[in-house]
Design a protein around this motif. Structure first.
Motif, PDB file in Angstrom:
ATOM      1  N   SER A  69       2.302  66.753 -23.988  1.00  0.00           N
ATOM      2  CA  SER A  69       0.995  66.541 -24.616  1.00  0.00           C
ATOM      3  C   SER A  69       0.275  65.288 -24.117  1.00  0.00           C
ATOM      4  N   GLY A  70       1.031  64.337 -23.521  1.00  0.00           N
ATOM      5  CA  GLY A  70       0.441  63.071 -23.113  1.00  0.00           C
ATOM      6  C   GLY A  70       0.273  62.094 -24.266  1.00  0.00           C
ATOM      7  N   ASP A  71       0.854  62.416 -25.417  1.00  0.00           N
ATOM      8  CA  ASP A  71       0.720  61.578 -26.606  1.00  0.00           C
ATOM      9  C   ASP A  71       1.821  60.531 -26.699  1.00  0.00           C
ATOM     10  N   ASP A 116      -3.256  60.119 -27.799  1.00  0.00           N
ATOM     11  CA  ASP A 116      -3.231  60.398 -26.361  1.00  0.00           C
ATOM     12  C   ASP A 116      -3.102  59.088 -25.604  1.00  0.00           C
ATOM     13  N   SER A 118      -1.856  59.266 -22.077  1.00  0.00           N
ATOM     14  CA  SER A 118      -1.521  59.585 -20.689  1.00  0.00           C
ATOM     15  C   SER A 118      -2.335  58.716 -19.737  1.00  0.00           C
TER      16      SER A 118
END
Length: 149
Positions: A69-71, A116, A118
């Motif tokens: 998810s890039g979280d 987020d 990322s």
């Protein structure tokens, strides 16, 4: 079997339990992976002890990341006063991407929620107080790090 019986008898005679306390067993069930949820893993350089000025460790704070998810997520897990509601907090800030903070009187842990992160730098903190509220413990990273995605 005979040795185990002797050890158990010696511990019982000394007034010590051979099994961990219920509070310890409950806190051991809370890992940062479980707190943040499926897909989250510990980040390199993302673990700090939560220490009081005296050096006593009240718990640990973990920066977590999900590649899927890039979280990011931060979990502050109690190691002291487990099972008792004490002020426990977690903080996560993503450079240019927001922040999340959670502070309440918790029994086992505080968790920031997911932001987020990322390809963005992050900083994180965790803190706790003793039941009287007089002793404060802190751990984390005040500077930016983990900027590589």
């Amino acid at each position: 079997m005979f040795i185990r019986t002797i050890v158990a008898a010696a511990l019982a005679t000394a007034g010590l339990a051979a099994l961990p306390s219920a509070a310890y067993a409950a806190s051991a069930a809370y890992t940062p992976e479980r707190v943040c949820g499926p897909g989250f893993a510990r980040v390199a350089d993302g673990h700090r002890a939560i220490r009081a000025r005296s050096g006593a460790v009240f718990g640990h704070v973990y920066l977590m990341y999900s590649k899927r998810s890039g979280d990011n997520c931060v979990a502050a897990i109690k190691g002291a006063f487990v099972g008792r509601k004490t002020v426990t907090g977690a903080y996560l800030e993503v450079r240019g991407g927001g922040r999340s903070e959670d502070e309440q009187r918790y029994r086992y842990y505080a968790e920031t929620g997911h932001i987020d992160g990322s390809w963005k730098c992050v900083r994180f903190e965790g803190w706790m107080r003793d039941p009287s509220g007089r002793t404060y413990a802190w751990g984390g990273r005040k500077g930016w790090g983990n900027c590589g995605g």
